[in-house]
Scaffold this active site. Structure first.
Site, PDB file in Angstrom:
ATOM      1  N   SER A 161       0.872  -1.183   0.000  1.00 30.18           N
ATOM      2  CA  SER A 161       0.000   0.000   0.000  1.00 30.18           C
ATOM      3  C   SER A 161       0.905   1.229   0.000  1.00 30.18           C
ATOM      4  CB  SER A 161      -0.840   0.001   1.280  1.00 30.18           C
ATOM      5  OG  SER A 161      -1.460   1.257   1.493  1.00 30.18           O
ATOM      6  N   TYR A 178      -1.966  -1.434  10.257  1.00 32.23           N
ATOM      7  CA  TYR A 178      -1.952  -1.584   8.792  1.00 32.23           C
ATOM      8  C   TYR A 178      -0.578  -1.188   8.260  1.00 32.23           C
ATOM      9  CZ  TYR A 178      -3.926  -1.220   3.989  1.00 32.23           C
ATOM     10  OH  TYR A 178      -4.203  -1.372   2.655  1.00 32.23           O
TER      11      TYR A 178
END
Ligand SMILES: NC(=O)c1ccc[n+]([C@@H]2O[C@H](COP(=O)([O-])OP(=O)(O)OC[C@H]3O[C@@H](n4cnc5c(N)ncnc54)[C@H](O)[C@@H]3O)[C@@H](O)[C@H]2O)c1
Length: 271
Positions: free
Chosen positions: A140, A153
């Site tokens: 990401s 995350y």
């Protein structure tokens, strides 16, 4: 891998979003497909959309290590070999370090990091045996910069990046026939924010609306960029203008990107 025709591709998390779009894109280029997800109804919809392709679907929870190894063996039995593995399945969590529960932290690491690590290791011998393999791991932009309320995350996606970049170098040094790419999407308009877990003091509704506003790229466009990156054997595949912007800020400013993120977060996350 210069051509995807008749190559056997594995896509995890293919029941929605980027995974579904990747399966459709690869089917359109003549790939044979092994798609999987925990969400069996979403997966069935994806399979139905791959009209005419040689595709099979598999129920798979990527947080289950033994299930991933069994899946790899099953795919080889069903298709004969595997050329491309895209470890895409993932979830999101929005919670501060102080507030998040151990259970939520473990949940996201089990899927977003260990799912990718086990998916890579389970398929790697088969990719080597194919003589023309490629591992693609989805990180990401949050594998490039740290952001408040995304520590878990961030931890998973930074770990995916480190693991994947190390593997790419190993494959080259060992002269193995396996290419490796790490993908860093910016905001992609998928179901990820709806499916996310939130800390108890988070305004879930506002966060989901905020995500819908800033997610710039469609899943189809994301899949096209990723597949082109695979064909060019890019080590780092940036997806969307926001990903390019964040990568540039990171390179230009080094750790001095942090005050910028703090300013943005004070206005948008700590209101
Ligand atoms: N959408 C974004 O803005 C964005 C940005 C950067 C990275 N990503 C990453 O892209 C990947 C795909 O996400 P998306 O945006 O398409 O989200 P999505 O929610 O639309 O799709 C994710 C899919 O993964 C599946 N999944 C969840 N847990 C699973 C498990 N334990 N085992 C197997 N499958 C599981 C879900 O059922 C779903 O079908 C994720 O790794 C995500 O972190 C997304």
């Amino acid at each position: 891998m210069k051509d995807l025709k008749d190559k056997v591709a594995v896509v995890t998390g293919a029941g929605s979003g980027i995974g579904r779009a990747l399966a459709q894109n690869l089917a359109g280029r003549g790939c044979r497909l092994a798609i999987s997800d925990v969400n069996e109804s979403g997966l069935a919809e994806t399979l139905a959309s791959l009209k005419g392709a040689d595709a099979r679907s598999y129920a798979l929870d990527v947080s289950d290590r033994d299930a991933i190894y069994a899946h790899a063996a099953q795919v080889v039995e069903d298709f004969g070999h595997v050329n491309l593995v895209i470890n895409n399945a993932g979830v999101a969590l929005s919670a501060s370090v102080r507030e998040m529960t151990d259970d939520d932290f473990k949940w996201i690491m089990d899927i977003d990091f260990w799912g990718v690590a086990h998916g890579t290791r389970a398929f790697l011998p088969h990719l080597i045996n194919s003589g023309d393999g490629h591992v693609v791991n989805i990180s990401s932009v949050f594998g490039l910069i740290g952001v408040p309320k995304q520590s878990a995350y961030n931890a998973a996606k930074f770990a995916v990046r480190g693991f994947t970049e190390s593997l790419r170098q190993e494959m080259k040094l060992e002269n193995q026939p396996v290419s490796v790419s790490c993908v860093h999407p910016g905001g992609i308009r998928t179901n990820i924010a709806n499916a996310a877990r939130m800390g108890k003091s988070e305004n879930a509704e506002a966060q989901r609306k905020g995500f819908d506003k800033i997610a710039m790229t469609t899943p189809d466009k994301a899949a096209e960029i990723i597949v082109k990156g695979i064909l060019k054997n890019e080590s780092r595949i940036l997806v969307g203008p926001d990903a390019w912007g964040i990568d540039a800020i990171n390179r230009l400013l080094g750790s001095a990107y942090q005050p910028l993120v703090e300013r943005f977060s004070r206005r948008n996350l700590y209101v």
